[in-house]
Design a protein around this motif. Structure first.
Motif, PDB file in Angstrom:
ATOM      1  N   LYS A   1     -12.212  -1.059   2.439  1.00 28.05           N
ATOM      2  CA  LYS A   1     -13.403  -1.444   1.677  1.00 28.05           C
ATOM      3  C   LYS A   1     -13.031  -1.960   0.280  1.00 28.05           C
ATOM      4  CE  LYS A   1     -16.365   1.921   4.041  1.00 28.05           C
ATOM      5  NZ  LYS A   1     -17.141   3.187   3.894  1.00 28.05           N
ATOM      6  N   GLU A   2     -11.963  -1.414  -0.285  1.00 30.70           N
ATOM      7  CA  GLU A   2     -11.519  -1.820  -1.622  1.00 30.70           C
ATOM      8  C   GLU A   2     -10.819  -3.175  -1.623  1.00 30.70           C
ATOM      9  OE1 GLU A   2     -11.842  -0.423  -4.623  1.00 30.70           O
ATOM     10  OE2 GLU A   2     -12.960   1.354  -3.965  1.00 30.70           O
ATOM     11  N   GLY A   3     -10.452  -3.672  -0.440  1.00 31.93           N
ATOM     12  CA  GLY A   3      -9.757  -4.956  -0.360  1.00 31.93           C
ATOM     13  C   GLY A   3      -8.282  -4.885  -0.698  1.00 31.93           C
ATOM     14  N   ALA A   4      -7.683  -3.701  -0.566  1.00 30.00           N
ATOM     15  CA  ALA A   4      -6.275  -3.535  -0.922  1.00 30.00           C
ATOM     16  C   ALA A   4      -5.359  -4.366  -0.032  1.00 30.00           C
ATOM     17  CB  ALA A   4      -5.893  -2.053  -0.832  1.00 30.00           C
ATOM     18  N   MET A   5      -5.762  -4.592   1.203  1.00 29.73           N
ATOM     19  CA  MET A   5      -4.911  -5.315   2.146  1.00 29.73           C
ATOM     20  C   MET A   5      -4.538  -6.701   1.626  1.00 29.73           C
ATOM     21  SD  MET A   5      -5.705  -6.397   6.083  1.00 29.73           S
ATOM     22  CE  MET A   5      -6.126  -4.720   6.532  1.00 29.73           C
ATOM     23  N   LYS A   6      -5.503  -7.413   1.071  1.00 27.35           N
ATOM     24  CA  LYS A   6      -5.232  -8.763   0.581  1.00 27.35           C
ATOM     25  C   LYS A   6      -4.243  -8.731  -0.577  1.00 27.35           C
ATOM     26  CE  LYS A   6      -9.540 -10.922   2.109  1.00 27.35           C
ATOM     27  NZ  LYS A   6     -10.756 -11.676   1.707  1.00 27.35           N
TER      28      LYS A   6
ATOM     29  N   ALA B   1       3.455  -0.911   2.821  1.00 30.01           N
ATOM     30  CA  ALA B   1       2.061  -0.538   2.564  1.00 30.01           C
ATOM     31  C   ALA B   1       1.133  -1.180   3.583  1.00 30.01           C
ATOM     32  CB  ALA B   1       1.663  -0.941   1.144  1.00 30.01           C
ATOM     33  N   LEU B   2       1.389  -2.441   3.910  1.00 33.30           N
ATOM     34  CA  LEU B   2       0.586  -3.124   4.932  1.00 33.30           C
ATOM     35  C   LEU B   2       0.693  -2.399   6.270  1.00 33.30           C
ATOM     36  CD1 LEU B   2       1.192  -6.960   4.401  1.00 33.30           C
ATOM     37  CD2 LEU B   2      -1.018  -5.784   4.436  1.00 33.30           C
ATOM     38  N   SER B   3       1.910  -2.060   6.643  1.00 30.84           N
ATOM     39  CA  SER B   3       2.124  -1.390   7.922  1.00 30.84           C
ATOM     40  C   SER B   3       1.371  -0.064   7.991  1.00 30.84           C
ATOM     41  CB  SER B   3       3.629  -1.163   8.133  1.00 30.84           C
ATOM     42  OG  SER B   3       3.873  -0.530   9.367  1.00 30.84           O
ATOM     43  N   CYS B   4       1.437   0.710   6.912  1.00 33.16           N
ATOM     44  CA  CYS B   4       0.736   1.995   6.878  1.00 33.16           C
ATOM     45  C   CYS B   4      -0.782   1.802   6.882  1.00 33.16           C
ATOM     46  CB  CYS B   4       1.157   2.784   5.649  1.00 33.16           C
ATOM     47  SG  CYS B   4       2.888   3.297   5.674  1.00 33.16           S
ATOM     48  N   HIS B   5      -1.244   0.724   6.281  1.00 32.91           N
ATOM     49  CA  HIS B   5      -2.677   0.413   6.237  1.00 32.91           C
ATOM     50  C   HIS B   5      -3.195   0.037   7.619  1.00 32.91           C
ATOM     51  CE1 HIS B   5      -6.530  -0.805   4.937  1.00 32.91           C
ATOM     52  NE2 HIS B   5      -6.213  -1.468   3.846  1.00 32.91           N
TER      53      HIS B   5
ATOM     54  N   ARG C   1      -1.476   0.069  10.948  1.00 34.76           N
ATOM     55  CA  ARG C   1      -1.109   0.706  12.217  1.00 34.76           C
ATOM     56  C   ARG C   1      -2.030   1.865  12.568  1.00 34.76           C
ATOM     57  NH1 ARG C   1       5.062   2.017  12.460  1.00 34.76           N
ATOM     58  NH2 ARG C   1       4.473   2.470  14.609  1.00 34.76           N
ATOM     59  N   GLU C   2      -2.428   1.888  13.832  1.00 33.61           N
ATOM     60  CA  GLU C   2      -3.301   2.939  14.364  1.00 33.61           C
ATOM     61  C   GLU C   2      -4.678   2.953  13.697  1.00 33.61           C
ATOM     62  OE1 GLU C   2      -2.193   4.482  16.983  1.00 33.61           O
ATOM     63  OE2 GLU C   2      -0.197   3.604  16.776  1.00 33.61           O
ATOM     64  N   HIS C   3      -5.075   1.811  13.127  1.00 38.86           N
ATOM     65  CA  HIS C   3      -6.397   1.726  12.499  1.00 38.86           C
ATOM     66  C   HIS C   3      -7.026   0.398  12.935  1.00 38.86           C
ATOM     67  CE1 HIS C   3      -9.369   1.421   9.092  1.00 38.86           C
ATOM     68  NE2 HIS C   3      -9.500   2.708   9.421  1.00 38.86           N
ATOM     69  N   ASN C   4      -7.889   0.488  13.921  1.00 40.03           N
ATOM     70  CA  ASN C   4      -8.407  -0.692  14.593  1.00 40.03           C
ATOM     71  C   ASN C   4      -9.065  -1.686  13.639  1.00 40.03           C
ATOM     72  OD1 ASN C   4      -9.140  -2.048  17.238  1.00 40.03           O
ATOM     73  ND2 ASN C   4     -11.182  -1.740  16.395  1.00 40.03           N
ATOM     74  N   ALA C   5      -9.905  -1.197  12.750  1.00 38.13           N
ATOM     75  CA  ALA C   5     -10.614  -2.089  11.824  1.00 38.13           C
ATOM     76  C   ALA C   5      -9.645  -2.839  10.916  1.00 38.13           C
ATOM     77  CB  ALA C   5     -11.615  -1.298  10.987  1.00 38.13           C
ATOM     78  N   SER C   6      -8.594  -2.163  10.470  1.00 35.68           N
ATOM     79  CA  SER C   6      -7.611  -2.809   9.600  1.00 35.68           C
ATOM     80  C   SER C   6      -6.770  -3.822  10.375  1.00 35.68           C
ATOM     81  CB  SER C   6      -6.699  -1.761   8.957  1.00 35.68           C
ATOM     82  OG  SER C   6      -7.431  -0.939   8.070  1.00 35.68           O
ATOM     83  N   GLU C   7      -6.438  -3.510  11.611  1.00 36.89           N
ATOM     84  CA  GLU C   7      -5.691  -4.459  12.438  1.00 36.89           C
ATOM     85  C   GLU C   7      -6.476  -5.755  12.616  1.00 36.89           C
ATOM     86  OE1 GLU C   7      -3.183  -1.351  15.284  1.00 36.89           O
ATOM     87  OE2 GLU C   7      -5.122  -2.104  15.967  1.00 36.89           O
ATOM     88  N   ILE C   8      -7.749  -5.615  12.907  1.00 35.42           N
ATOM     89  CA  ILE C   8      -8.592  -6.800  13.101  1.00 35.42           C
ATOM     90  C   ILE C   8      -8.731  -7.577  11.794  1.00 35.42           C
ATOM     91  CG2 ILE C   8     -10.940  -7.554  13.632  1.00 35.42           C
ATOM     92  CD1 ILE C   8     -11.089  -5.163  15.602  1.00 35.42           C
TER      93      ILE C   8
ATOM     94  N   PHE D   1      -6.659  -7.687   9.332  1.00 32.78           N
ATOM     95  CA  PHE D   1      -5.376  -8.319   9.003  1.00 32.78           C
ATOM     96  C   PHE D   1      -5.218  -9.635   9.746  1.00 32.78           C
ATOM     97  CE2 PHE D   1      -0.772  -8.780   9.949  1.00 32.78           C
ATOM     98  CZ  PHE D   1      -0.296  -8.919   8.647  1.00 32.78           C
ATOM     99  N   VAL D   2      -5.526  -9.644  11.016  1.00 31.57           N
ATOM    100  CA  VAL D   2      -5.396 -10.868  11.806  1.00 31.57           C
ATOM    101  C   VAL D   2      -6.394 -11.928  11.332  1.00 31.57           C
ATOM    102  CG1 VAL D   2      -5.632 -11.843  14.130  1.00 31.57           C
ATOM    103  CG2 VAL D   2      -4.442  -9.664  13.800  1.00 31.57           C
ATOM    104  N   LYS D   3      -7.612 -11.508  11.021  1.00 30.42           N
ATOM    105  CA  LYS D   3      -8.615 -12.448  10.516  1.00 30.42           C
ATOM    106  C   LYS D   3      -8.208 -13.044   9.167  1.00 30.42           C
ATOM    107  CE  LYS D   3     -12.753 -10.673  12.837  1.00 30.42           C
ATOM    108  NZ  LYS D   3     -14.099 -10.050  12.664  1.00 30.42           N
ATOM    109  N   ALA D   4      -7.425 -12.293   8.400  1.00 28.44           N
ATOM    110  CA  ALA D   4      -6.964 -12.770   7.091  1.00 28.44           C
ATOM    111  C   ALA D   4      -5.683 -13.598   7.209  1.00 28.44           C
ATOM    112  CB  ALA D   4      -6.733 -11.585   6.159  1.00 28.44           C
ATOM    113  N   ASP D   5      -5.391 -14.096   8.419  1.00 31.97           N
ATOM    114  CA  ASP D   5      -4.197 -14.901   8.688  1.00 31.97           C
ATOM    115  C   ASP D   5      -2.930 -14.077   8.475  1.00 31.97           C
ATOM    116  OD1 ASP D   5      -2.997 -17.221   9.589  1.00 31.97           O
ATOM    117  OD2 ASP D   5      -2.893 -18.152   7.605  1.00 31.97           O
ATOM    118  N   GLY D   6      -2.994 -12.848   8.932  1.00 26.73           N
ATOM    119  CA  GLY D   6      -1.871 -11.951   8.764  1.00 26.73           C
ATOM    120  C   GLY D   6      -0.614 -12.388   9.493  1.00 26.73           C
ATOM    121  N   PHE D   7      -0.769 -13.049  10.647  1.00 22.86           N
ATOM    122  CA  PHE D   7       0.416 -13.492  11.371  1.00 22.86           C
ATOM    123  C   PHE D   7       1.199 -14.525  10.571  1.00 22.86           C
ATOM    124  CE2 PHE D   7      -1.773 -12.167  15.487  1.00 22.86           C
ATOM    125  CZ  PHE D   7      -0.974 -11.039  15.633  1.00 22.86           C
ATOM    126  N   SER D   8       0.493 -15.385   9.868  1.00 21.80           N
ATOM    127  CA  SER D   8       1.184 -16.358   9.010  1.00 21.80           C
ATOM    128  C   SER D   8       1.930 -15.655   7.883  1.00 21.80           C
ATOM    129  CB  SER D   8       0.179 -17.362   8.434  1.00 21.80           C
ATOM    130  OG  SER D   8      -0.384 -18.163   9.454  1.00 21.80           O
TER     131      SER D   8
END
Length: 341
Positions: free
Chosen positions: A164-169, A190-194, A196-203, A205-212
């Protein structure tokens, strides 16, 4: 509740008076919980002199009083450390850099326990830690990222809050743009800990072009960055097999094959594992592997010859063997691979 020494509390005066460094050094040596006390006792007791007689009630009472005097509530200490760090950040003095580093080290030790990690969030501690992510000192930035990864790891409450805080970006930006390789390594941690095993964060991350973001990290000359980014890629593909479509479509097969086609190093085991995971039960990725310009079959055969009979590379050898079987031998495309185990 695990307890900490009183002298490690919120008193920030240690650093502002003569002898502050000595006080801080003493603080680090003091036991921080009952496990530390047990370790200290075992290391400093002569078995030949130790008494095996039952402890008297009087001695038990004395010991309990001594422990109560040494220890206080960890939440109180955490709150004090966060307040001290916040005050230092406000002063923004160059001579305070070491104090910031020491406080972050203390906080990460505290937050290794999941309840304390939750308390950091409840104390609005993330606002303090996040400010350290923009510090001019790389030593402060990577330690703040280590705190972030520690509080996020296997902690759904914190993962929800920081999503919710937007730390991932912020983590992604630091993994991409920071001028320190160590900061980049910790950002991916930090990204990995954010994620892994957290469905909402995984989704998210991918939506934020995480693979790139991961692809760019893999192109680093730093092996630790390569290893952490490919390990995270593999974890995502195992957790969410439907993500394979997106990874394949942006050229992940070509990326991983290109990385394998460099001088052999320790990262190649993780790269081969990620590629194997991607092609498992994914016909489009298998088709990419068969592109003549990649020359993957010869690459895998040469690699297996290079690392044959070298015990430290046996897992990589198995991944290469599985890739050869899955991609270039018909009728085996749907087999489960060793990368999924």
């Amino acid at each position: 509740m695990a307890m900490l020494p009183v002298e490690g509390g919120s008193n920030s005066s240690d650093q502002s008076v003569p002898g502050g460094n000595e006080a801080q050094a003493r603080e680090k040596l003091l036991p921080r919980n009952y496990e530390d006390i047990l370790k200290f006792a075992l290391e400093n007791t002569n078995p030949e002199e130790a008494s095996h007689e039952p402890m008297s009630e009087e001695r038990k009472k004395w010991l309990n009083q001594a422990l109560a005097g040494m220890f206080t509530d960890e939440v109180k200490i955490l709150k004090g450390k966060l307040e001290e760090l916040s005050d230092i950040l406000k002063s923004n003095r160059e001579e305070d850099e070491e104090r910031k580093e020491n406080l972050l080290e203390y906080i990460v030790d505290l937050c290794d326990r999941i309840d304390n990690a939750k308390d950091l969030i409840k104390l609005d501690g993330w606002k303090v830690i996040s400010r350290c992510l923009d510090d001019k000192s790389a030593e402060v930035r990577w330690r703040a990222l280590e705190v972030a990864g520690t509080i996020l790891q296997n902690n759904v409450y914190v993962q929800d809050c920081l999503l919710k805080e937007g730390a991932m970006k912020k983590f992604m930006k630091m993994a991409d743009e920071d001028d320190s390789d160590l900061v980049k390594v910790k950002a991916i941690f930090a990204l990995s800990c954010h994620i892994r095993e957290h469905n909402a964060s995984e989704i998210a991350f991918v939506k934020a072009d995480g693979f790139s973001c991961l692809m760019r990290a893999m192109q680093s000359n730093n092996q630790k960055i390569q290893i952490k980014s490919t390990f995270l890629l593999k974890a995502l593909l195992i957790s969410q097999p439907e993500f394979k479509d997106g990874a394949q479509q942006i050229g992940m097969v070509q990326q991983l094959t290109g990385l394998l086609n460099t001088e052999h190093n320790a990262a190649h085991e993780h790269i081969a594992a990620a590629l194997l995971c991607l092609v498992t039960e994914h016909p489009a990725a298998i088709a990419d592997c068969r592109l003549p310009r990649l020359n993957l079959k010869k690459l895998l055969e040469n690699r297996m010859t290079l690392i044959k009979d070298r015990e430290e590379f046996q897992e990589e050898h198995q991944y290469c063997q599985d890739l050869l079987t899955m991609v270039f031998m018909s009728g085996n495309h749907d087999n489960k691979s060793s990368a999924d185990r």
